[in-house]
Design a protein around this motif. Structure first.
Motif, PDB file in Angstrom:
ATOM      1  N   LEU A 146      82.998  -4.356 -18.549  1.00 42.05           N
ATOM      2  CA  LEU A 146      81.845  -3.632 -19.038  1.00 42.05           C
ATOM      3  C   LEU A 146      80.821  -4.433 -19.941  1.00 42.05           C
ATOM      4  CD1 LEU A 146      82.378   0.197 -19.676  1.00 42.05           C
ATOM      5  CD2 LEU A 146      81.004  -1.046 -17.822  1.00 42.05           C
ATOM      6  N   VAL A 147      81.507  -5.172 -20.828  1.00 39.72           N
ATOM      7  CA  VAL A 147      80.744  -5.888 -21.859  1.00 39.72           C
ATOM      8  C   VAL A 147      79.931  -7.069 -21.215  1.00 39.72           C
ATOM      9  CG1 VAL A 147      82.573  -7.451 -22.695  1.00 39.72           C
ATOM     10  CG2 VAL A 147      80.669  -7.162 -24.139  1.00 39.72           C
ATOM     11  N   THR A 148      80.536  -7.986 -20.321  1.00 40.87           N
ATOM     12  CA  THR A 148      80.115  -8.875 -19.705  1.00 40.87           C
ATOM     13  C   THR A 148      78.817  -8.250 -18.834  1.00 40.87           C
ATOM     14  OG1 THR A 148      82.002 -10.008 -19.799  1.00 40.87           O
ATOM     15  CG2 THR A 148      80.420 -10.726 -17.988  1.00 40.87           C
ATOM     16  N   THR A 149      79.038  -7.291 -17.984  1.00 39.71           N
ATOM     17  CA  THR A 149      78.164  -6.758 -17.097  1.00 39.71           C
ATOM     18  C   THR A 149      77.055  -6.322 -17.673  1.00 39.71           C
ATOM     19  OG1 THR A 149      80.041  -6.251 -15.522  1.00 39.71           O
ATOM     20  CG2 THR A 149      77.863  -5.112 -15.119  1.00 39.71           C
ATOM     21  N   ILE A 150      77.111  -5.496 -18.691  1.00 40.08           N
ATOM     22  CA  ILE A 150      75.981  -4.931 -19.473  1.00 40.08           C
ATOM     23  C   ILE A 150      75.283  -6.069 -20.216  1.00 40.08           C
ATOM     24  CG2 ILE A 150      75.092  -3.478 -21.461  1.00 40.08           C
ATOM     25  CD1 ILE A 150      77.662  -1.708 -20.725  1.00 40.08           C
ATOM     26  N   ARG A 151      75.963  -7.139 -20.616  1.00 40.25           N
ATOM     27  CA  ARG A 151      74.913  -8.012 -21.381  1.00 40.25           C
ATOM     28  C   ARG A 151      74.251  -8.990 -20.205  1.00 40.25           C
ATOM     29  NH1 ARG A 151      79.607 -10.215 -25.520  1.00 40.25           N
ATOM     30  NH2 ARG A 151      79.387  -8.360 -27.373  1.00 40.25           N
ATOM     31  N   HIS A 152      74.883  -9.130 -19.333  1.00 35.39           N
ATOM     32  CA  HIS A 152      74.230 -10.015 -18.255  1.00 35.39           C
ATOM     33  C   HIS A 152      72.817  -9.297 -17.681  1.00 35.39           C
ATOM     34  CE1 HIS A 152      73.416 -11.708 -14.094  1.00 35.39           C
ATOM     35  NE2 HIS A 152      73.573 -12.798 -14.732  1.00 35.39           N
ATOM     36  N   ALA A 153      72.828  -7.848 -17.470  1.00 37.93           N
ATOM     37  CA  ALA A 153      71.778  -7.245 -17.066  1.00 37.93           C
ATOM     38  C   ALA A 153      70.716  -7.148 -18.240  1.00 37.93           C
ATOM     39  CB  ALA A 153      72.120  -5.567 -16.812  1.00 37.93           C
ATOM     40  N   ALA A 154      71.148  -7.115 -19.471  1.00 34.47           N
ATOM     41  CA  ALA A 154      70.268  -7.161 -20.723  1.00 34.47           C
ATOM     42  C   ALA A 154      69.655  -8.308 -20.488  1.00 34.47           C
ATOM     43  CB  ALA A 154      70.957  -6.480 -21.931  1.00 34.47           C
ATOM     44  N   GLU A 155      70.357  -9.567 -20.065  1.00 28.54           N
ATOM     45  CA  GLU A 155      69.800 -10.550 -20.579  1.00 28.54           C
ATOM     46  C   GLU A 155      68.636 -11.101 -19.356  1.00 28.54           C
ATOM     47  OE1 GLU A 155      72.931 -13.542 -20.056  1.00 28.54           O
ATOM     48  OE2 GLU A 155      73.714 -12.990 -22.215  1.00 28.54           O
ATOM     49  N   LEU A 156      68.782 -10.430 -18.386  1.00 26.55           N
ATOM     50  CA  LEU A 156      67.610 -10.563 -17.307  1.00 26.55           C
ATOM     51  C   LEU A 156      66.436  -9.668 -17.661  1.00 26.55           C
ATOM     52  CD1 LEU A 156      69.903  -9.901 -13.906  1.00 26.55           C
ATOM     53  CD2 LEU A 156      69.105 -12.179 -14.919  1.00 26.55           C
ATOM     54  N   LEU A 157      66.797  -8.810 -18.522  1.00 25.49           N
ATOM     55  CA  LEU A 157      65.494  -8.082 -18.835  1.00 25.49           C
ATOM     56  C   LEU A 157      64.961  -8.222 -20.318  1.00 25.49           C
ATOM     57  CD1 LEU A 157      66.668  -4.562 -17.432  1.00 25.49           C
ATOM     58  CD2 LEU A 157      64.811  -5.791 -16.541  1.00 25.49           C
ATOM     59  N   GLU A 158      65.437  -9.140 -20.943  1.00 30.78           N
ATOM     60  CA  GLU A 158      65.252  -9.770 -22.361  1.00 30.78           C
ATOM     61  C   GLU A 158      63.899 -10.061 -22.639  1.00 30.78           C
ATOM     62  OE1 GLU A 158      67.153 -11.740 -26.152  1.00 30.78           O
ATOM     63  OE2 GLU A 158      67.943 -12.061 -24.006  1.00 30.78           O
ATOM     64  N   MET A 159      63.402 -11.127 -21.541  1.00 32.33           N
ATOM     65  CA  MET A 159      62.143 -11.581 -21.481  1.00 32.33           C
ATOM     66  C   MET A 159      60.925 -10.573 -21.552  1.00 32.33           C
ATOM     67  SD  MET A 159      60.239 -14.553 -19.552  1.00 32.33           S
ATOM     68  CE  MET A 159      61.670 -15.796 -19.994  1.00 32.33           C
ATOM     69  N   GLY A 160      61.192  -9.645 -20.589  1.00 32.88           N
ATOM     70  CA  GLY A 160      60.087  -8.351 -20.410  1.00 32.88           C
ATOM     71  C   GLY A 160      60.348  -7.752 -21.439  1.00 32.88           C
ATOM     72  N   SER A 161      61.590  -7.393 -22.111  1.00 30.52           N
ATOM     73  CA  SER A 161      61.441  -6.572 -23.131  1.00 30.52           C
ATOM     74  C   SER A 161      60.881  -6.966 -24.573  1.00 30.52           C
ATOM     75  CB  SER A 161      62.850  -5.975 -23.456  1.00 30.52           C
ATOM     76  OG  SER A 161      63.507  -7.028 -23.974  1.00 30.52           O
ATOM     77  N   ASN A 162      61.048  -8.364 -24.612  1.00 28.90           N
ATOM     78  CA  ASN A 162      60.384  -9.028 -25.899  1.00 28.90           C
ATOM     79  C   ASN A 162      58.804  -8.977 -25.644  1.00 28.90           C
ATOM     80  OD1 ASN A 162      62.779  -9.325 -26.880  1.00 28.90           O
ATOM     81  ND2 ASN A 162      63.203 -11.282 -25.867  1.00 28.90           N
ATOM     82  N   GLU A 163      58.197  -9.430 -24.516  1.00 28.09           N
ATOM     83  CA  GLU A 163      57.104  -9.423 -24.383  1.00 28.09           C
ATOM     84  C   GLU A 163      56.296  -8.057 -24.620  1.00 28.09           C
ATOM     85  OE1 GLU A 163      56.308 -10.741 -20.277  1.00 28.09           O
ATOM     86  OE2 GLU A 163      56.909 -12.719 -20.824  1.00 28.09           O
ATOM     87  N   LYS A 164      57.074  -6.959 -24.210  1.00 31.04           N
ATOM     88  CA  LYS A 164      56.499  -5.733 -24.435  1.00 31.04           C
ATOM     89  C   LYS A 164      56.536  -5.030 -25.999  1.00 31.04           C
ATOM     90  CE  LYS A 164      56.038  -1.057 -22.222  1.00 31.04           C
ATOM     91  NZ  LYS A 164      56.685  -0.059 -21.315  1.00 31.04           N
ATOM     92  N   GLY A 165      57.443  -5.703 -26.607  1.00 35.42           N
ATOM     93  CA  GLY A 165      57.913  -5.195 -27.956  1.00 35.42           C
ATOM     94  C   GLY A 165      59.031  -4.246 -27.834  1.00 35.42           C
ATOM     95  N   VAL A 166      59.912  -4.171 -27.049  1.00 35.38           N
ATOM     96  CA  VAL A 166      60.785  -3.144 -26.863  1.00 35.38           C
ATOM     97  C   VAL A 166      62.174  -3.829 -27.294  1.00 35.38           C
ATOM     98  CG1 VAL A 166      62.049  -1.347 -25.668  1.00 35.38           C
ATOM     99  CG2 VAL A 166      59.591  -1.648 -25.368  1.00 35.38           C
ATOM    100  N   ALA A 167      62.991  -3.063 -28.216  1.00 36.14           N
ATOM    101  CA  ALA A 167      64.207  -3.884 -28.500  1.00 36.14           C
ATOM    102  C   ALA A 167      65.389  -3.260 -27.730  1.00 36.14           C
ATOM    103  CB  ALA A 167      64.580  -3.646 -30.125  1.00 36.14           C
ATOM    104  N   LEU A 168      66.264  -4.193 -27.180  1.00 32.29           N
ATOM    105  CA  LEU A 168      67.406  -3.625 -26.552  1.00 32.29           C
ATOM    106  C   LEU A 168      68.411  -3.763 -27.414  1.00 32.29           C
ATOM    107  CD1 LEU A 168      66.997  -5.634 -22.776  1.00 32.29           C
ATOM    108  CD2 LEU A 168      66.959  -3.394 -23.286  1.00 32.29           C
ATOM    109  N   LYS A 169      69.258  -2.657 -27.752  1.00 39.46           N
ATOM    110  CA  LYS A 169      70.242  -2.680 -28.651  1.00 39.46           C
ATOM    111  C   LYS A 169      71.613  -2.252 -28.137  1.00 39.46           C
ATOM    112  CE  LYS A 169      67.631  -1.465 -33.085  1.00 39.46           C
ATOM    113  NZ  LYS A 169      67.573  -0.645 -33.914  1.00 39.46           N
ATOM    114  N   LEU A 170      72.617  -3.266 -28.021  1.00 43.09           N
ATOM    115  CA  LEU A 170      73.902  -2.977 -27.553  1.00 43.09           C
ATOM    116  C   LEU A 170      74.869  -2.578 -28.718  1.00 43.09           C
ATOM    117  CD1 LEU A 170      75.745  -3.149 -24.887  1.00 43.09           C
ATOM    118  CD2 LEU A 170      76.178  -5.682 -25.414  1.00 43.09           C
ATOM    119  N   GLY A 171      75.416  -1.489 -28.414  1.00 41.42           N
ATOM    120  CA  GLY A 171      76.494  -0.871 -29.350  1.00 41.42           C
ATOM    121  C   GLY A 171      77.880  -1.606 -29.332  1.00 41.42           C
ATOM    122  N   GLU A 172      78.689  -1.261 -29.994  1.00 43.67           N
ATOM    123  CA  GLU A 172      80.070  -1.678 -30.110  1.00 43.67           C
ATOM    124  C   GLU A 172      80.749  -1.629 -28.612  1.00 43.67           C
ATOM    125  OE1 GLU A 172      81.910  -3.438 -32.119  1.00 43.67           O
ATOM    126  OE2 GLU A 172      80.312  -3.924 -33.483  1.00 43.67           O
TER     127      GLU A 172
END
Length: 589
Positions: free
Chosen positions: A443-469
């Protein structure tokens, strides 16, 4: 008082025996009495003949020996003996002393004397004034030589005959009584012989009437009772076969009715329910016994009773669609058929099809067609408009503006491509031919990969992606590519609807054999009325804003299908004004 057939037969034999005994007694008594008198007369005639021979042997004067001889013959014959002279004078009498003979009447005119002198023998029954009783007289002629022909007469009182008759009556009565008793005993045996097979047949008929069709009569006779017993046995066997066949058919029909998804009911022509299957009870939320209750008690829906009356009046099939609210709103297609008995309607059969789901799917289909048409029409119209403008000479006149138009055409064509791709994915999932390559997925690898694909768009919009433990060894049984698509769509959805400065949080919780992944945002949330439809195709809470953000309206529908194909579940909560929380539950390997 009720008598059995045995006693009736026995009573008939008793009456028949009594009647035959009475007739026989009435017939034999006078005959036997006549024979008794005749036999007695013949006996007296024999004795009179013998007495005449004894007189003929005597010699001398008649008056001297006649009293003595009459007395001797009377003692020997035990009868009254009278010797009568030719002139009718009594010369001797066994019952009268000699000195009183002169006092007796002249017997010349007596009937038996006249008959004896004329015919050789005579007899009569009459009252004797001397003895003062009814007497039987017989007379025979006697030869007195030169003095003429006299007569000897023997008499017997009829009271002795009456005694013989009484003995005869007694003997005959005893004989008839003994015969009657023997006849009654035989009648009892005969009535028992006749009654026994009748009782067996009666018992068989009673048991058939009570439902016991396995009983049979043991046949040991070739008479009418044996034939009747065979007929009863054959009838019981045929009834048993027919009832077994009917019971089998009824069980089959009951099973069919119980298994039918459609509700079925049968009523008489007064609207009284006679049959209803479980589907009907479930459809109308009825818990009590239905047979015997009026249709009005089951439901007061006006369309239901209008259809019932229309079927009765028209005597033909009637189909009507009605909406009931028991307990929730349902759309029901009713099919009514009359039960005809000649020209008379004896009842009605109704079949109820719950088409609520069909109507809902029909609405979804219509909405889907309208949405697809709208989603396709908008970019196609834009592409066509810009293409016509470029072809009109803008490409040569204003190259810079033409580049803008080409960029718009490219964006809309990419939107069409994405829409068609999503539609093909949904179609493939719903067709049943969608294959998953299941295996352990980290799970940790899969969720992180999906978040990385969307990280640029979220940074541009100013929305923080927070991954818990997330423990490194947490795995689920899934298709790597498809489950990553689920997380990508949910994260992308959260980023789109979260305003700048907001955040999208990802959490993982493990419980038993399941793992739950939660994705929450701090956006405006989902209205309560939209929550049940959020996973429908092309459904948008805010249509204008969704198109502005570039969504196809199929993302959440695809997510739901992928999760369900994995054997998992997805749900959504949206506290008012606090964003939305999507929870995906998957199985561990």
């Amino acid at each position: 008082m009720k008598f059995s057939i045995r006693w009736k037969i026995f009573a008939a034999f008793i009456l028949l025996t009594a009647a035959m005994g009475g007739v026989l007694y009435a017939y034999l008594v006078p005959i036997l009495e006549r024979h008794l008198v005749v036999d007695l007369s013949e006996h007296l005639f024999s004795q009179a003949g013998i007495a005449a021979l004894a007189v003929n042997r005597e010699s001398g004067e008649l008056n001297r020996y006649a009293p003595r001889l009459a007395a001797e013959i009377g003692r020997q014959s035990k009868a009254r003996v009278t010797i009568i002279a030719p002139d009718g004078r009594v010369a001797g009498d066994s019952e009268v002393p000699p000195e009183k003979l002169a006092d007796l009447e002249n017997h010349k005119d007596r009937p038996e004397v006249i008959q004896a002198l004329q015919q050789g023998r005579g007899s009569s029954i009459r009252y004797s004034t001397t003895l003062r009783s009814e007497m039987l007289y017989v007379a025979a002629p006697i030869n007195l030589g030169g003095t003429g022909t006299g007569t000897i007469r023997l008499a017997l009182p009829l009271n002795s005959v009456d005694q013989l008759k009484l003995k005869l009556h007694s003997t005959l009565a005893v004989a008839i009584l003994i015969a009657a008793l023997i006849a009654l005993a035989l009648s009892s045996i005969l009535s028992q012989l006749v009654y026994r097979p009748m009782r067996q047949i009666s018992q068989l008929a009673a048991e058939i009437g009570s439902g016991n069709l396995s009983r049979r009569i043991q046949i040991r006779r070739d008479d009418e009772f044996g034939g009747l017993a065979r007929v009863m046995n054959d009838m019981a066997e045929r009834l048993q076969e027919q009832i077994h066949s009917l019971a089998t058919e009824r069980n089959r029909l009951d099973a069919i009715l119980r298994c039918m998804g459609e509700g079925v009911m049968v009523t008489d022509n007064e609207g009284i329910m006679t049959l209803a299957n479980p589907a009907f009870c479930a459809l109308f939320d009825v818990q009590e016994e239905i047979p015997g209750r009026p249709l009005m008690e089951i439901s007061r829906h006006p369309g239901l009773h209008d259809s019932f009356r229309a079927c009765l009046q028209k005597k033909s099939e009637h189909i009507q669609e009605i909406t009931i609210e028991i307990p929730a709103e349902k759309i029901v297609l009713t099919h009514w058929v009359p039960l005809l008995d000649g020209d008379r309607v004896s009842g009605v059969v109704a079949v109820f099809h719950d088409i609520t789901e069909l109507k809902r799917l029909e609405k979804i289909r219509k909405d889907f067609v309208a949405n697809v048409s709208h989603e396709l029409r908008t970019p196609v119209t834009v592409i066509r408009g810009y293409a016509e403008t470029l072809l009109g000479g803008l490409l040569a006149e204003d190259p810079e503006r033409s580049q803008q138009f080409l960029s718009v055409i490219l964006n809309h064509s990419e939107r069409l491509t994405a829409l068609i791709s999503d539609l093909l994915s949904l179609s493939e999932m719903e067709s049943g031919n969608f294959n998953l390559k299941l295996g352990p997925v980290a799970l940790v690898t899969t969720i992180r990969h999906a978040a990385e694909l969307l990280e640029m768009g979220s940074n541009e919009k100013g929305v923080a992606l927070k991954l818990g433990e997330i423990p490194e060894r947490t795995t689920v049984l899934a298709d790597q590519r498809r489950i990553e698509q689920v997380f990508f769509n949910l994260l992308d959805n959260g980023i789109k609807y979260t305003p700048a400065g907001g955040e999208v949080n990802i959490g993982v919780a493990s419980s038993g054999a399941d793992v739950t992944i939660s994705i929450s945002d701090t956006g405006p949330g989902i209205p309560l009325q939209s929550l049940p439809r959020i996973f429908e195709r092309f459904y948008r809470v805010d249509t204008a804003r969704s198109r502005e953000l570039g969504g196809t309206g199929l993302g959440l529908a695809i997510v739901k299908h992928i999760v369900q194909l994995h054997g998992g579940s997805i749900s959504v909560d949206s506290p008012p004004g606090k964003g939305a929380i999507f929870r995906v539950t998957l199985k561990k390997p």
